[in-house]
Design an enzyme around this catalytic site. Structure first.
Site, PDB file in Angstrom:
ATOM      1  N   ALA A  11       0.820  -1.205   0.000  1.00 36.11           N
ATOM      2  CA  ALA A  11       0.000   0.000   0.000  1.00 36.11           C
ATOM      3  C   ALA A  11       0.857   1.260   0.000  1.00 36.11           C
ATOM      4  CB  ALA A  11      -0.934   0.002   1.210  1.00 36.11           C
ATOM      5  N   LEU A  12       0.916   1.869  -1.192  1.00 39.93           N
ATOM      6  CA  LEU A  12       1.646   3.130  -1.340  1.00 39.93           C
ATOM      7  C   LEU A  12       0.693   4.196  -1.891  1.00 39.93           C
ATOM      8  CD1 LEU A  12       4.315   4.815  -1.482  1.00 39.93           C
ATOM      9  CD2 LEU A  12       4.715   3.822  -3.741  1.00 39.93           C
ATOM     10  N   THR A  13      -0.028   3.832  -2.957  1.00 36.00           N
ATOM     11  CA  THR A  13      -0.864   4.788  -3.689  1.00 36.00           C
ATOM     12  C   THR A  13      -1.970   5.408  -2.813  1.00 36.00           C
ATOM     13  OG1 THR A  13      -0.480   3.595  -5.734  1.00 36.00           O
ATOM     14  CG2 THR A  13      -2.411   5.027  -5.685  1.00 36.00           C
ATOM     15  N   GLU A  14      -2.191   6.704  -3.023  1.00 41.84           N
ATOM     16  CA  GLU A  14      -3.314   7.393  -2.373  1.00 41.84           C
ATOM     17  C   GLU A  14      -4.110   8.119  -3.443  1.00 41.84           C
ATOM     18  OE1 GLU A  14      -1.730   9.869   0.720  1.00 41.84           O
ATOM     19  OE2 GLU A  14      -0.795   8.158   1.752  1.00 41.84           O
TER      20      GLU A  14
ATOM     21  N   GLY B 164      -0.262   9.328  -6.925  1.00 36.30           N
ATOM     22  CA  GLY B 164      -0.040   8.150  -7.752  1.00 36.30           C
ATOM     23  C   GLY B 164       1.407   8.098  -8.172  1.00 36.30           C
TER      24      GLY B 164
ATOM     25  N   ASP C 197      11.643  -2.604  -8.147  1.00 39.36           N
ATOM     26  CA  ASP C 197      12.708  -3.121  -9.018  1.00 39.36           C
ATOM     27  C   ASP C 197      12.597  -4.638  -9.166  1.00 39.36           C
ATOM     28  OD1 ASP C 197      13.768  -0.663  -9.537  1.00 39.36           O
ATOM     29  OD2 ASP C 197      15.465  -0.835  -8.138  1.00 39.36           O
TER      30      ASP C 197
ATOM     31  N   GLU D  64       1.848  -0.470 -10.852  1.00 44.02           N
ATOM     32  CA  GLU D  64       3.264  -0.593 -10.471  1.00 44.02           C
ATOM     33  C   GLU D  64       4.135   0.392 -11.247  1.00 44.02           C
ATOM     34  OE1 GLU D  64       3.165  -5.239  -9.415  1.00 44.02           O
ATOM     35  OE2 GLU D  64       5.112  -4.297  -9.276  1.00 44.02           O
TER      36      GLU D  64
END
Lengths: 385, 265
Positions: A123-126, A130, A239, A363
């Protein structure tokens, strides 16, 4: 083409192909139509040890690398990218623990992930963050032996299905990119809830949801690496995982070619199978050529990563951007070969076309991938002067 | 719990043809597989082990190449295998087959449960499972479709019947044969397949089982397959022509006249 797989790699490929044929293909249309998480298939993948692929042997896994992961993901994607997204997102969530986890964290989580008892999510995106990952708003505040998380994450694959979440949050806003930290959040942590499940264009068997942190209190030993490493964790994870998206793309494109070529051999117009018309045959020829090139790039990149190479950002981005563009073209052309039939939901190619689009987006969009490649080129040519 | 699963190597029936001249099975180019019903037996055993713990032994009788199905079973996650293979076993009917299988199970220690598929797709007798139980003097339930209770001392199972199902309490040690409703077979596992590659299948012959040559194989069999043939369609054929109403009415008359349909008085 023979890519000279080891015995184990052939075993992974054949087993995934068997599961794809027997378990995924018969239900993929229904899962898509009902937007239903593939619980039964995920259970079968766990029973087949497929979540053990990248888990090191000391935690009960098979100790495979990026290539083994790509082989599995490609075969599953050939049948359904909704299923393969649910599967591959577990590795996306697991890589941060593999790469940055403490001994205690690895001991606790890796066996659970490997035997499929717990699914993972990253969970990174908010909603407002983006491609510009540095602009995330979710905060984590230290409070004695705890961190308290507040904010929300959007479009999180396996949201609501996963038991283990890797979450990136800001711990010190004044430090910019060095002010983010990655945490492990468990599904039953207090203050953690799953918001609405998204309705998507494609990969509809996968669960995509909002995650909400409302004074979510987690022990301080849930930090991955150390405070401030959040974006390093994310970038190193991507990566490793990007060739997996490339493998999804190769699988999807191959599935589209399989359908299109078989259809073109039996569909007759003007008294002849349409594959005998040059216009159709050339479309299929281009699809096949591009797919083989994409596959070769994915496997070569995966092998390069598995060799322990350090500078992998550029090739890893290449192994995502090219195959996903190939997949989008292949799926669109497969629909074209099917003509009117292809536009109907009775045939699998319209789903493939809807599924393919996400591969160019998630991604890291393909535009961001090209930025990464461009930046690396700038560095390389700067050094060689 | 110690479980024995009986599995049989059979020709892949989806691809079997009869030679019209010799009336024998054309086996060339036909792949051998685990009897499909035995996959349900394997699945049942794996589920019971998940719940009750213990170990599973896969047992088969057949020519040396039947070791392949034992290895396949290892791939599905069973713990050990045993193949009964001996020239003397050749030509066995179900009587002689159960003699060998029961003797092998009798030599194993502390077997709590024996699981078989309901029948094999090549012979279709459905006799071997019950026959083993009879020879070992153990209780048995055939056509099990579900488990209600699993413990080391007893199983409570649902037995499929033509008109519903029975709930049967089976004290252990005992034997069950299972039908497909027991659960879809899982895929093999990677770790299992890797282990299967290395696994050396133990093999026992008639002498190892303490059986005399006249007790096994063709010599120990009460029945022999004399001839296998595809039945000729011999019925009289008649084609009715005309409108749907007409031919429909004629067809009903014919069925009634020939007592295919019995009308109540």
């Amino acid at each position: 083409m023979d890519y000279f797989f080891s015995e184990e790699q052939v075993m992974i490929r054949d087993l995934c192909r068997q599961i794809a044929e027997e378990r995924i293909k018969p239900v993929r249309a229904e899962l898509d139509e009902k937007e239903q998480f593939p619980s039964e298939i995920m259970k079968a993948l766990a029973q087949a040890d497929l979540f053990q692929i990248i888990i090191p042997a000391e935690y009960g896994g098979l100790g495979g690398g990026c290539l083994e992961n790509c082989i599995a993901v490609e075969e599953l994607s050939r049948a359904c990218c909704g299923v393969s997204t649910s599967y591959a997102a577990c590795f996306l969530g697991a890589y941060p623990i593999l790469l940055f986890g403490s001994q205690e964290q690895k001991d606790k989580y890796l066996p659970l992930i490997g035997n499929g008892q717990q699914y993972c999510a990253f969970a990174l995106t908010e909603s407002a963050s983006g491609s510009d990952a540095g602009s995330i708003q979710t905060e984590a505040r230290r409070d004695g032996d705890f961190y308290v998380l507040n904010g929300s994450k959007q479009w999180i694959t396996n949201g609501g299905q996963a038991g283990i979440y890797t979450v990136v949050a800001i711990t010190d806003r004044s430090k910019g990119a060095r002010g983010a930290t990655a945490f492990i959040v468990e599904a039953d942590d207090p203050g953690f809830t799953v918001g609405k499940k998204e309705r998507k264009l494609g990969i509809r068997a996968s669960a995509t949801a909002e995650l909400i942190f409302s004074d979510c209190r987690i022990p301080a030993d849930r930090v991955l690496g150390k405070e401030g490493l959040g974006f390093v964790v994310a970038m190193r994870t991507f990566d490793k995982s990007r060739p997996g998206v490339g493998a999804q793309a190769v699988g999807l494109a191959q599935g589209a070619l399989d359908e299109a070529a078989a259809f073109a051999r039996v569909r007759k117009q003007f008294g002849k199978p349409i594959i005998t018309f040059q216009a159709v045959a050339h479309m299929l020829a281009d699809m096949a050529t591009e797919i083989e090139a994409a596959r070769a790039l994915v496997y070569a990149t995966a092998r390069f990563i598995d060799s322990g190479a350090k500078d992998i950002s550029k090739v890893s981005a290449m192994a995502k951007v090219f195959p996903s563009d190939v997949a989008m073209r292949a799926a669109t052309n497969a629909v074209q070969v099917f003509g009117g039939h292809g536009y109907m939901r009775d045939y699998p190619v319209e789903k493939m076309m809807r599924d393919a689009k996400i591969l160019q987006i998630y991604e890291g969009t393909n535009q961001i991938q090209r930025n990464v490649i461009g930046q690396e080129l700038n560095k390389e040519y700067g050094r060689s002067k | 719990m110690k479980i024995v699963v009986c599995i049989k190597q059979v020709p892949d029936t989806a691809h079997v043809r009869l030679d019209p001249e010799t009336h024998t099975l054309k086996r060339e180019g036909v792949e051998s597989i685990i009897n499909p019903f035995d996959l349900f037996a394997l699945e049942a055993a794996l589920r019971i082990r998940e719940q009750a713990g213990g170990a599973i032994v896969a047992l088969s009788m057949g020519p040396p190449q039947a070791a392949e199905v034992i290895k396949e079973a290892i791939g599905y996650g069973v713990d050990e295998g045993l193949l009964l293979s001996d020239r003397a076993f050749a030509g066995a009917d179900t009587w002689a087959t159960t003699a060998a299988l029961a003797a092998a199970i009798g030599q194993m220690e502390d077997v709590d449960l024996i699981v078989c598929g309901k029948q094999a797709v090549d012979g279709d007798t459905a006799q071997v499972g019950p026959g083993i139980a009879q020879r070992l003097g153990r209780p048995q339930v055939a056509f099990v479709k579900a488990f209600r209770e699993i413990s080391g001392q007893r199983l409570v199972v649902e037995r499929q019947m033509d008109d519903g199902f029975d709930v049967v309490d089976l004290p252990l040690p005992g034997l069950i044969t299972v039908v497909r409703e027991v659960g879809e077979p899982r895929p093999p596992s990677l770790k299992g397949k890797m282990r299967a590659k290395q696994y050396r299948v133990p093999v026992k012959g008639a002498a190892d089982l303490g059986l005399a040559p006249e007790q096994v194989g063709l010599a120990g069999s009460y029945t022999q397959v004399v001839k296998v043939f595809a039945p000729q369609a011999t019925g009289e054929r008649r084609v009715l022509q005309g409108s749907a109403q007409e031919t429909g009415a004629q067809a009903v008359d014919l069925l009634v006249d020939n007592q295919v349909i019995l009308l109540g008085s």
